[in-house]
Design an enzyme around this catalytic site. Structure first.
Site, PDB file in Angstrom:
ATOM      1  N   ASP A   1      -2.586   2.302  -6.233  1.00 57.64           N
ATOM      2  CA  ASP A   1      -1.545   2.346  -5.208  1.00 57.64           C
ATOM      3  C   ASP A   1      -1.552   1.134  -4.273  1.00 57.64           C
ATOM      4  O   ASP A   1      -0.931   1.182  -3.209  1.00 57.64           O
ATOM      5  CB  ASP A   1      -1.687   3.618  -4.374  1.00 57.64           C
ATOM      6  N   GLU A   2      -2.221   0.062  -4.667  1.00 54.74           N
ATOM      7  CA  GLU A   2      -2.390  -1.056  -3.736  1.00 54.74           C
ATOM      8  C   GLU A   2      -2.470  -2.361  -4.518  1.00 54.74           C
ATOM      9  O   GLU A   2      -3.130  -2.435  -5.556  1.00 54.74           O
ATOM     10  CB  GLU A   2      -3.667  -0.837  -2.928  1.00 54.74           C
TER      11      GLU A   2
ATOM     12  N   ASP B   1       0.869  -1.175   0.000  1.00 58.83           N
ATOM     13  CA  ASP B   1       0.000   0.000   0.000  1.00 58.83           C
ATOM     14  C   ASP B   1       0.905   1.224   0.000  1.00 58.83           C
ATOM     15  O   ASP B   1       1.627   1.478   0.972  1.00 58.83           O
ATOM     16  CB  ASP B   1      -0.910  -0.010   1.234  1.00 58.83           C
TER      17      ASP B   1
END
EC number: 2.7.7.7
Length: 461
Positions: A105-106, A11
């Site tokens: 983003d993960e 993350d």
């Protein structure tokens, strides 16, 4: 569930805001809020410095401004964020063929499937090296969780934030989960959390102690069984490399309610064309057309129509959306409109729809992808969005700090410079023009991104 902690969850830390701080030296260490800046905008991401004041994602922008009036408020640069995300995802795919992106983003990674890790020690080394590689390639930080399941790896990455690494050792899972609030578990939202709280269940340990039969009674068979398994640290979900797209949709929120029925219809047709461009870009078609309308009183209506076969024909989708609009009362005003297509397929049945015959297909190519309503350029003057890149013929690269009253204020700095000077220009200054973002990390001559990342040794957590 496997016995080794070889499921990794990455993350990135305050991703959009971190990209902006890396791009703009004057904002490093300061409160930054990224999101829609119109009166109905919401926060997309807040930097950790802004979170100290209580600002968080999905908060109305007006509330954020009251909590942190001195923060920098910037319009998102999604194309740039996607380019940085592609760099990060490339590093993940170097570790394993099984990478499951959840957002820009993960992502989850199955390290064992790629031979990158097979036990606790190798998993920790792989996670530490990944964090070092991300910093070398992008200049950003990410938090890494390692565990024997997806659920636990995600919990571990939350505990690692910001800029850390947490590995949950096999055999310690129940002890770690026990004192955590029930909302920690996936699938426990506000409504389920409140329902459990009223039943006297506040922690994961209390959830396990309640027993499977009681949870089924409280929450229903499927949810009750699933939550009981998670409370016992059981999660058999695999990392899935390709997540199937279930629908394609676009929507716009308007700063001022639309009352004119003709304009509402025009907006629906425009959204339908944008939706078709996305469909075709993904090589898809669909059978079910969905219209979403949020009215002046915040009530949200959805209407749908299922066709006889899948299509990506712009005329068919426009006409279906228009028919759906006929059943919606918009007299009080509309604040949001959306058009979507579901029931997706990788083929079309072009001859099903006689009404589409003779339609000019080039209509989709003539209109560029529209920006969200609050970011569209006004036809009468140039629009300079806060945070976006510009270049001046005399002063070089910079970014927009703000604009209004016929003026635009620019700070001239680059990712590898110090904090730059601020200058103000006329909004129509011929020497000022939009520019592409600069790389966050300067490339050394003759060195590729991967070569630089590969040269970084393992870093500690």
């Amino acid at each position: 569930m496997r016995s080794s902690p070889t499921i990794l969850h990455l993350d990135m830390d305050a991703f959009y805001a971190a990209v902006e701080q890396a791009s703009k030296p004057s904002l490093r260490g300061k409160a930054v809020v990224v999101g829609g800046l119109g009166p109905r905008g919401v926060v997309a991401t807040a930097s950790y410095e802004a979170r100290v004041f209580g600002v968080h994602s999905a908060m109305p922008m007006g509330q954020a401004r009251r909590l942190a009036p001195h923060a920098a408020y910037l319009v998102p640069r999604f194309a740039f964020y996607r380019s940085i995300s592609e760099q990060v995802m490339g590093l993940l795919r170097d570790l394993s063929p099984l990478v499951e992106p959840l957002s820009l983003d993960e992502a989850f990674v199955d390290l064992e499937a790629g031979g990158a890790a097979w036990d606790e020690e190798s998993a920790r080394l792989a996670g530490a090296k990944l964090r070092a590689d991300i910093r070398a390639v992008t200049g950003l930080t990410g938090s890494v969780g390692l565990a024997a399941s997806k659920m636990l790896a995600k919990i571990a990455s939350e505990q690692a934030k910001p800029d850390g690494l947490v590995l949950i050792e096999p055999g310690t899972e129940r002890a770690l989960l026990g004192p955590l609030p029930v909302r920690t578990l996936p699938g426990v939202g506000p409504a389920t959390g409140d329902h459990l709280r009223r039943a006297g269940i506040h922690t994961v340990e209390e959830l396990a102690e309640a027993g499977e039969d009681e949870l089924v009674r409280l929450l229903g068979k499927a949810h009750g069984h699933a939550l009981y398994a998670m409370a016992l640290a059981r999660d058999e979900r695999s990392v899935v490399a390709e997540r199937e797209t279930k629908s394609v949709s676009v929507e716009d929120t308007y700063d001022v309610d639309i009352h004119d029925r003709v304009r509402v219809g025009t907006e629906v047709r425009r959204l339908a064309d944008r939706c078709v461009r996305r469909l075709r870009g993904a090589g898809l078609s669909g059978r079910t057309i969905v219209l979403k309308v949020r009215r002046y009183d915040f009530s949200t209506l959805t209407r749908s129509e299922t066709l006889r076969g899948p299509t990506d024909d712009p005329a068919v989708i426009r006409e279906a959306a228009a028919r759906l609009l006929e059943s919606v009362d918009t007299t009080g005003g509309v604040r949001l409109l959306g058009v979507g297509v579901s029931g997706l397929a990788a083929y079309t049945q072009e001859d099903l729809f006689a009404q589409a015959a003779g339609v000019d297909e080039d209509v989709l190519a003539e209109e560029p992808e529209a920006a969200p309503a609050q970011e569209r350029q006004a036809p009468a003057e140039r629009r300079w969005s806060a945070g976006h890149d510009v270049r001046h013929a005399a002063h070089g690269h910079g970014w927009v700090q703000g604009s209004g009253l016929g003026r635009v204020t620019v700070r001239f700095e680059t990712p590898d410079s110090g904090p730059g000077r601020v200058k103000t220009f006329r909004i129509d200054d011929p020497d000022l023009e939009p520019a592409e973002p600069l790389p966050l990390v300067a490339r050394r001559p003759g060195r590729s991104e991967r070569a630089e990342a590969g040269g970084v040794g393992s870093a500690g957590p």
